[in-house]
Scaffold this motif. Structure first.
Motif, PDB file in Angstrom:
ATOM      1  N   LEU A 275       0.850  -1.191   0.000  1.00  0.00           N
ATOM      2  CA  LEU A 275       0.000   0.000   0.000  1.00  0.00           C
ATOM      3  C   LEU A 275       0.881   1.234   0.000  1.00  0.00           C
ATOM      4  O   LEU A 275       1.333   1.704   1.040  1.00  0.00           O
ATOM      5  CB  LEU A 275      -0.932  -0.062   1.198  1.00  0.00           C
ATOM      6  CG  LEU A 275      -1.734  -1.376   1.156  1.00  0.00           C
ATOM      7  CD1 LEU A 275      -2.373  -1.684   2.471  1.00  0.00           C
ATOM      8  CD2 LEU A 275      -2.740  -1.362   0.030  1.00  0.00           C
ATOM      9  N   ALA A 277       0.031   4.056  -1.847  1.00  0.00           N
ATOM     10  CA  ALA A 277      -0.708   5.271  -2.198  1.00  0.00           C
ATOM     11  C   ALA A 277      -0.744   6.254  -1.034  1.00  0.00           C
ATOM     12  O   ALA A 277      -0.785   5.861   0.129  1.00  0.00           O
ATOM     13  CB  ALA A 277      -2.137   4.904  -2.602  1.00  0.00           C
ATOM     14  N   LYS A 339       2.056   2.186  13.480  1.00  0.00           N
ATOM     15  CA  LYS A 339       1.210   1.866  12.311  1.00  0.00           C
ATOM     16  C   LYS A 339       1.326   0.398  11.931  1.00  0.00           C
ATOM     17  O   LYS A 339       0.353  -0.238  11.532  1.00  0.00           O
ATOM     18  CB  LYS A 339       1.635   2.716  11.108  1.00  0.00           C
ATOM     19  CG  LYS A 339       1.037   4.090  11.179  1.00  0.00           C
ATOM     20  CD  LYS A 339       1.505   5.011  10.096  1.00  0.00           C
ATOM     21  CE  LYS A 339       1.192   6.420  10.562  1.00  0.00           C
ATOM     22  NZ  LYS A 339       1.783   7.438   9.728  1.00  0.00           N
TER      23      LYS A 339
HETATM   24  O1  C5P Z   1      -1.735   6.431   8.646  1.00  0.00           O
HETATM   25  P1  C5P Z   1      -0.925   6.771   7.468  1.00  0.00           P
HETATM   26  O2  C5P Z   1      -1.691   7.435   6.366  1.00  0.00           O
HETATM   27  O3  C5P Z   1       0.357   7.471   7.735  1.00  0.00           O
HETATM   28  O4  C5P Z   1      -0.488   5.315   6.925  1.00  0.00           O
HETATM   29  C1  C5P Z   1       0.229   5.165   5.786  1.00  0.00           C
HETATM   30  C2  C5P Z   1      -0.038   3.804   5.204  1.00  0.00           C
HETATM   31  O5  C5P Z   1      -1.426   3.520   5.202  1.00  0.00           O
HETATM   32  C3  C5P Z   1       0.377   3.733   3.755  1.00  0.00           C
HETATM   33  O6  C5P Z   1       0.739   2.403   3.457  1.00  0.00           O
HETATM   34  C4  C5P Z   1      -0.906   4.137   3.028  1.00  0.00           C
HETATM   35  O7  C5P Z   1      -0.942   3.659   1.702  1.00  0.00           O
HETATM   36  C5  C5P Z   1      -1.950   3.509   3.883  1.00  0.00           C
HETATM   37  N1  C5P Z   1      -3.234   4.223   3.903  1.00  0.00           N
HETATM   38  C6  C5P Z   1      -4.356   3.628   3.362  1.00  0.00           C
HETATM   39  N2  C5P Z   1      -5.573   4.273   3.414  1.00  0.00           N
HETATM   40  C7  C5P Z   1      -5.696   5.453   4.018  1.00  0.00           C
HETATM   41  C8  C5P Z   1      -4.579   6.074   4.581  1.00  0.00           C
HETATM   42  C9  C5P Z   1      -3.362   5.438   4.517  1.00  0.00           C
HETATM   43  O8  C5P Z   1      -4.234   2.548   2.791  1.00  0.00           O
HETATM   44  N3  C5P Z   1      -6.897   6.047   4.043  1.00  0.00           N
END
Ligand code: C5P
Length: 399
Positions: A275, A277, A339
């Motif tokens: 992930l 993005a 995280k």
């Molecule tokens: O919590 P934060 O946004 O910093 O976490 C980052 C990670 O979570 C990344 O791998 C990002 O792609 C994923 N993410 C997600 N959906 C969201 C926010 C973050 O998949 N709404």
């Protein structure tokens, strides 16, 4: 990254104005680690000099069956055995016809006919010549022989006419060569989901809330997985970059909600998800039907989006693996570890905007890869190299 290290490429150049692009192509191939031997047709030499080409490749150009000064024989058979790939770029209509019908009247064609390695060709000609049934039939014959045709692109031609017939750009040809020569089967049979790029959250018909992600890291990951033989399901937000590898299946989305829907639908079919993005954490509570007019201060009501990583972390089965990213500006390690646990990830890739050359838009990145039990810090590298480091760490923990 030298993906073509140790590879031998015979580059056939024919009589086309696009021959000048062969210089860029040679430089790209050599930069990627390949050794290049040019074989040129007599017409090709009218467009570009052997001196230019031999200077770039560091090898004398082959064009005649023998050397007129001392009678020494140029062996097309030896070239056929030396090569890992023969690439004819540009390939003129005449050379295509001769290749298709085995008309061995120059060194390039005899080399082609003795070639043991795969053959790729990038046609270049006028649009009507390219569209002519004779040319298309010859290209079909060559495809039938297993040769790879890099379709001509559309655009302005040397004749100033606009249409299909331009040789594909050297960077794109390089991609095709890398896919052919550097794809391994380490991840063959595996399916990997990758999210990449930003998301756009619409405010009204002309505005959105977005972020500075360009998608470079996510697309480098998709490419690196595909190069190791995986089938990649790429879910990309609004990203201006193209993907080339045939193993990459791309779903383009705009908003966090659309990315969530695509990712949760695809994840059950995949062994792992990365992930990458930069998903919006908030979206406007409503999108105005008409453009919001400027009249004094306004305040926006925002609602949280789905956390895709956390959702997949909950869906994850015992055999699936989940890789997340943490882009931090402070308390980097602490935030990344938090995280990793909270989203039920197996790996988290930490980068910080405090490091020069890391993060949004750069071609480089500096990351630390954390697992529940350890961590490894890497130096500043190209995003392609960083992608390979991440995939190597993922390979270590795949079921
Ligand atoms: O919590 P934060 O946004 O910093 O976490 C980052 C990670 O979570 C990344 O791998 C990002 O792609 C994923 N993410 C997600 N959906 C969201 C926010 C973050 O998949 N709404």
């Amino acid at each position: 990254m030298q993906l073509l290290k140790g590879k031998h490429i015979v580059l056939g150049i024919t009589g086309s104005i696009a021959a000048y692009k062969a210089c860029t192509l040679i430089r790209l191939l050599i930069k990627a680690g390949a050794e290049v031997q040019v074989v040129i047709t007599p017409a090709g030499k009218e467009f570009i000099t052997p001196l230019t080409l031999s200077t770039l490749t560091g090898k004398p150009v082959v064009s005649e069956f023998f050397d007129r000064r001392d009678g020494s024989w140029h062996s097309h058979v030896d070239l056929g055995q030396w090569a890992d790939l023969m690439l004819v770029a540009p390939a003129s209509a005449s050379t295509i016809a001769k290749m298709a019908h085995g008309v061995a009247d120059n060194m390039l064609i005899t080399t082609y006919l003795s070639m043991k390695a795969p053959v790729m060709l990038a046609p270049a000609m006028d649009l009507d010549m390219y569209a002519h049934p004779a040319t298309q039939a010859n290209l079909d014959i060559l495809r039938g022989y297993g040769n790879i045709v890099i379709e001509a692109a559309s655009g302005e031609l040397a004749s100033h006419l606009v249409g299909k017939g331009r040789m594909e750009e050297p960077e794109t040809i390089l991609r095709h060569v890398i896919h052919k020569l550097a794809t391994t089967n380490e991840l063959a049979g595996r399916r990997i989901l990758i999210t990449a790029g930003p998301t756009y959250e619409r405010l009204d018909p002309v505005r959105y809330i977005g972020n500075f992600s360009t998608g470079k890291m996510g697309l480098a990951l998709a490419e690196a997985c595909a190069l190791r033989g995986a089938e990649v399901q790429l879910v990309a937000g609004p990203v201006q970059l193209a993907t080339f590898h045939p193993n990459i299946h791309r779903t383009n989305v705009e908003s966090a909600q659309q990315m969530y829907e695509a990712a949760t639908q695809l994840f059950p079919t995949c062994e792992a998800a990365i992930l990458c993005a930069a998903v919006a954490d908030f979206t406007p509570a409503s999108c105005a039907d008409e453009k919001i007019k400027r009249k004094g201060p306004i305040s926006l009501a925002l609602e949280p989006t789905h956390d895709i990583a956390a959702a997949l972390g909950q869906m994850k089965t015992a055999s699936q693996r989940l890789v997340g990213f943490a882009l931090e500006t402070q308390n980097e390690m602490g935030n990344a570890r938090e995280k990793l646990t909270r989203k039920n990830l197996d790996l988290i890739v930490l980068n910080t905007l405090r490091d020069e050359g890391a993060g949004f838009g750069h071609d480089t990145n500096k990351v630390t890869i954390l697992t529940p039990n350890g961590q490894q810090a890497f130096p500043l590298k190209s995003k392609a190299e960083v992608a390979h480091d991440i995939i190597s760490s993922l390979c270590d923990i795949l079921d």
